[in-house]
Enzyme design. Structure first.
Site, PDB file in Angstrom:
ATOM      1  N   ASP A   1       0.970  -7.090  -9.120  1.00  0.00           N
ATOM      2  CA  ASP A   1      -0.227  -6.270  -8.915  1.00  0.00           C
ATOM      3  C   ASP A   1      -0.672  -5.604 -10.222  1.00  0.00           C
ATOM      4  O   ASP A   1      -0.781  -4.388 -10.290  1.00  0.00           O
ATOM      5  CB  ASP A   1       0.113  -5.214  -7.836  1.00  0.00           C
ATOM      6  CG  ASP A   1      -1.058  -4.329  -7.496  1.00  0.00           C
ATOM      7  OD1 ASP A   1      -2.191  -4.816  -7.498  1.00  0.00           O
ATOM      8  OD2 ASP A   1      -0.817  -3.122  -7.241  1.00  0.00           O
TER       9      ASP A   1
ATOM     10  N   TYR B   1       5.839   2.473   1.066  1.00  0.00           N
ATOM     11  CA  TYR B   1       4.471   3.017   1.136  1.00  0.00           C
ATOM     12  C   TYR B   1       4.130   3.344   2.591  1.00  0.00           C
ATOM     13  O   TYR B   1       3.203   2.765   3.164  1.00  0.00           O
ATOM     14  CB  TYR B   1       3.486   2.001   0.543  1.00  0.00           C
ATOM     15  CG  TYR B   1       3.633   1.894  -0.961  1.00  0.00           C
ATOM     16  CD1 TYR B   1       2.951   2.757  -1.805  1.00  0.00           C
ATOM     17  CD2 TYR B   1       4.478   0.955  -1.532  1.00  0.00           C
ATOM     18  CE1 TYR B   1       3.089   2.689  -3.182  1.00  0.00           C
ATOM     19  CE2 TYR B   1       4.633   0.877  -2.910  1.00  0.00           C
ATOM     20  CZ  TYR B   1       3.935   1.742  -3.727  1.00  0.00           C
ATOM     21  OH  TYR B   1       4.076   1.675  -5.092  1.00  0.00           O
TER      22      TYR B   1
ATOM     23  N   GLU C   1      10.987  -6.002  -6.756  1.00  0.00           N
ATOM     24  CA  GLU C   1      10.618  -6.558  -5.456  1.00  0.00           C
ATOM     25  C   GLU C   1      10.645  -8.080  -5.397  1.00  0.00           C
ATOM     26  O   GLU C   1       9.651  -8.719  -5.022  1.00  0.00           O
ATOM     27  CB  GLU C   1       9.239  -6.046  -5.033  1.00  0.00           C
ATOM     28  CG  GLU C   1       9.223  -4.559  -4.771  1.00  0.00           C
ATOM     29  CD  GLU C   1       7.930  -4.091  -4.128  1.00  0.00           C
ATOM     30  OE1 GLU C   1       7.095  -4.931  -3.763  1.00  0.00           O
ATOM     31  OE2 GLU C   1       7.762  -2.880  -3.980  1.00  0.00           O
TER      32      GLU C   1
ATOM     33  N   GLU D   1       9.390   3.885  -5.946  1.00  0.00           N
ATOM     34  CA  GLU D   1       7.922   3.915  -5.840  1.00  0.00           C
ATOM     35  C   GLU D   1       7.542   4.576  -4.529  1.00  0.00           C
ATOM     36  O   GLU D   1       8.201   4.343  -3.505  1.00  0.00           O
ATOM     37  CB  GLU D   1       7.315   2.500  -5.822  1.00  0.00           C
ATOM     38  CG  GLU D   1       7.347   1.765  -7.129  1.00  0.00           C
ATOM     39  CD  GLU D   1       6.707   0.371  -7.052  1.00  0.00           C
ATOM     40  OE1 GLU D   1       5.847   0.136  -6.172  1.00  0.00           O
ATOM     41  OE2 GLU D   1       7.085  -0.465  -7.884  1.00  0.00           O
TER      42      GLU D   1
HETATM   43  C1  GCB Z   1       4.555  -2.208  -5.186  1.00  0.00           C
HETATM   44  C2  GCB Z   1       4.704  -2.879  -6.498  1.00  0.00           C
HETATM   45  C3  GCB Z   1       3.689  -2.409  -7.521  1.00  0.00           C
HETATM   46  C4  GCB Z   1       2.316  -2.290  -6.855  1.00  0.00           C
HETATM   47  C5  GCB Z   1       2.425  -1.235  -5.760  1.00  0.00           C
HETATM   48  C6  GCB Z   1       1.093  -1.074  -5.008  1.00  0.00           C
HETATM   49  O1  GCB Z   1       5.446  -2.205  -4.366  1.00  0.00           O
HETATM   50  O2  GCB Z   1       5.999  -2.776  -7.024  1.00  0.00           O
HETATM   51  O3  GCB Z   1       3.640  -3.329  -8.585  1.00  0.00           O
HETATM   52  O4  GCB Z   1       1.310  -1.951  -7.765  1.00  0.00           O
HETATM   53  O5  GCB Z   1       3.398  -1.626  -4.831  1.00  0.00           O
HETATM   54  O6  GCB Z   1       0.310  -0.203  -5.347  1.00  0.00           O
HETATM   55  O7  GCB Z   1       0.841  -1.880  -4.126  1.00  0.00           O
END
Ligand code: GCB
Length: 648
Positions: free
Chosen positions: A208, A506, A453, A542
């Site tokens: 990403d 997330y 990941e 994260e």
């Molecule tokens: C993740 C990734 C990261 C992305 C992020 C997102 O899990 O490790 O590279 O930018 O989520 O914002 O989706």
């Protein structure tokens, strides 16, 4: 002898005996530094540039563009180095270009460099993304597979052939990603002629961030004598007030060299000396290297001067001098803690990208200094080099400012089962070798991350990560190793081999969007399950939410500043319970907004930054600042110059 002293002596003996086990590779990539015996010529600035837009992208090789000035082969553009080429023109074809691009420039090299047979001239490229071929005056001198890490070539023989002539350097760079590159990608040809023109293809990536390309870091010429210090490795330790620096020096160009090693403190006082390729420097009343906000004097560095002398066959004395900054500190991991200098360290930090307007991933000092000022303003004590190794200059800043680093290799987006094959693994092992060789002496680097990941639930992932992690430990037995996961705790094949669990999640963003109330339950479950299964300390590596700056709503809605604040606060409540047990850190995703490929979930890039791409704070930055300074106040020692709490 008292016990700590005895323990230290044993550890020193062990350190010497384990040199081969600790650092198995010695191909040497010392950061170029000027000294009494070394000179540097920086080749940054404007280069001529030409993208090979031919259908098979191979015209440059067919017509041997490296044999003459690029400007003689066709139209060229001015291209700044270092910089990504993607965003500096108005041409969408260049922004999204896949294939070979060509750079060249002429350099005036001091005549004595080429004329003196005892001088070694080295060309170094800090990083070029992704695959590079380099020629000097039409002679091929280097080929390198992989962005983000430096590569070098000895060029004295080419320059020496005609020392007074200008020297032309040509660099061809190809950003194509395949299933065996790191990061992986794939080229897909679109063959339906009712939808796409003939020969149309796209680059698929599984990560990403924008696949910026070009020469991203400095290009240098530097000299050493023909016999020279090729590599230095230090491993540090301490007991009571005595510090030790066990060192190993690799010399090339001569088998008999005499060495003088001197360690000086910040005030220039010599605190220890030694001779010999391997040895141990003992430092009385040691000043340890401490992280920012953990000590009144963070980032303390000694200077280790290595002075080498050899007598060549003709009886001439060759000397080489190289000075390495050294921070004395230890790192250990228990089942619930991360210890720096035997004290619990809690990561309150950020994930970053090398990314900014116009420059893309090009190294830029104003940006680096601004980012360090922002991290210190925020009260961040650490960051992860998501998702690839950052410029060495950034690690030097971390060493000096006491910012702790989780050093990640470009193993991001390993999602296709074919990227777990032997060729991919062999390349991954090589990249870890290059990374450890480059970064092993930085006190700020406390852990290696071998991937982000990956599809760690796939059957080959177990063997793949077992091999990769064991290899990394064989390269460096002094630091823990991790990879960053977001998959199901029970199906994660690599987790048994890591030292620290790094988990991304997330909640109420990609899962249960808009449902803020589920965060605390789901996060609690995540921690309990991972810890229950593996009994290893956990970093929330994260978490976050996108914000289009300036969007507001109350009650909070996704993409508003208020929503990001609520996500952060909901996570923080759970962190506060679990950090009393086994959670050892929290790293926000992301420090700043960054560019991505275009797609329906990205509004001109990823907007999960707590700062905009131009480094202005969103509301979430103030939430985090308040928290990080509070954490620092509870767990660390604030430096006397800190204005906290008045500055909040
Ligand atoms: C993740 C990734 C990261 C992305 C992020 C997102 O899990 O490790 O590279 O930018 O989520 O914002 O989706």
């Amino acid at each position: 002898m008292n016990c700590p002293a005895k323990r230290l002596q044993l550890r020193v003996l062990l350190a010497c005996a384990l040199w081969d086990a600790c650092y198995a590779t010695h191909y040497g990539m010392l950061f170029p530094r000027e000294s009494a015996t070394r000179e540097i010529k920086e080749l940054n600035g404007l280069w001529d540039f030409r993208a090979d837009m031919s259908p098979n992208r191979n015209l440059g090789f067919e017509q041997a563009w490296y044999k003459r000035r690029l400007a003689e082969t066709g139209p060229v553009l001015d291209m700044p180095v270092p910089a990504s080429y993607n965003d500096v023109t108005q041409d969408p074809k260049l922004r999204d270009f896949i294939g070979w691009v060509w750079y060249d420039r002429e350099v005036v090299v001091p005549v004595r460099w080429g004329a003196d047979p005892r001088t070694r001239v080295v060309l170094r490229v800090g990083s070029a993304h992704y695959y590079s071929v380099v020629w000097v005056n039409g002679v091929k001198v280097a080929e390198h597979d992989g962005g983000h890490l430096p590569f070098e070539a000895e060029v004295g023989h080419v320059i020496g052939a005609n020392p007074s002539a200008p020297c032309r350097i040509t660099i061809a760079v190809n950003n194509t990603l395949t299933l065996e590159t790191l990061p992986p990608g794939s080229i897909q040809y679109m063959t339906d002629l009712t939808k796409y023109p003939k020969g149309y293809f796209v680059q698929n990536t599984y990560f990403d961030f924008f696949n910026y390309a070009g020469i991203h870091r400095s290009v240098l010429l530097y000299t050493t004598p023909q016999a020279y210090v090729n590599d230095i490795t230090v491993v540090t330790d301490f007991a009571d007030s005595v510090g030790t620096v066990a060192y190993n020096v690799a010399v090339s160009g001569s088998s008999v060299a005499s060495l003088k090693i001197a360690l000086t403190d910040r005030d220039g006082r010599c605190v220890a000396t030694s001779t010999g390729l391997t040895g141990v420097l003992k430092v009385a009343d040691v000043m340890l290297w401490w992280p920012y906000l953990m000590h009144v004097n963070p980032g303390y560095l000694y200077s280790m001067e290595v002075h080498m002398q050899v007598v060549d066959k003709g009886g001439a004395v060759l000397e080489d001098v190289y000075t390495l900054p050294v921070g004395i500190r230890t790192v250990k991991v228990t089942s619930t803690q991360f210890l720096i200098n035997n004290k619990p360290f809690y990561f309150h930090g950020v994930n970053k990208h090398e990314d900014s307007d116009l420059r893309g991933k090009g190294f830029d000092w104003p940006l680096v200094v601004k980012d360090f000022n922002l991290m210190k303003w925020l009260g961040a004590n650490s960051f992860r080099t998501s998702h690839y190794p950052y410029a060495e200059e950034i690690l030097h800043m971390c060493d000096r400012h006491g910012i702790v680093v989780i050093d990640e290799c470009p193993g991001v987006g390993i999602k296709d089962i074919r990227s777990f094959g032997n060729a991919s693994l062999a390349h991954h092992l090589d990249v870890m070798g290059e990374l450890v060789t480059r970064d092993k002496n930085h006190p700020s680097v406390v852990m290696w991350s071998v991937a982000n990941e990956p599809a760690s639930e796939m059957p080959p992932a177990g063997v793949y990560f077992k091999t990769l992690i064991a290899h990394t430990k064989s390269l460096d037995a002094t630091r823990p190793v991790t990879y960053v996961t977001n998959s199901n705790y029970a199906r994660d094949k690599g987790a048994p081999f890591v030292d620290v669990i790094c988990v991304n999640s997330y909640f109420s963003w990609y899962h249960d969007p808009g449902q803020l109330e589920v965060i605390s339950l789901q996060l609690n479950t995540q921690f309990e399950e991972w810890y229950g299964k593996y009994q290893k300390p956990i970093i929330q590596s994260e978490y976050g939410a996108d914000v289009v700056p300036g969007l507001h709503s109350d009650p909070p809605m996704m993409f508003t500043e208020e929503y990001q604040v609520m996500v952060l606060q909901s996570y923080h409540k759970v962190f506060d319970q679990k950090r009393k047990q086994y959670v050892i850190g929290e790293l926000i995703w992301n420090f700043a907004d960054f560019m991505t490929a275009q797609g329906v979930t990205r509004v001109v890039g990823n907007k999960k930054g707590i700062f905009t791409r131009q480094r202005q704070p969103k509301a979430g930055a103030y939430t985090l600042k308040e928290r990080y300074w509070r954490l620092a106040n509870e767990t660390g020692i604030l430096p006397p110059w800190t204005k906290y709490p008045c500055s909040l």
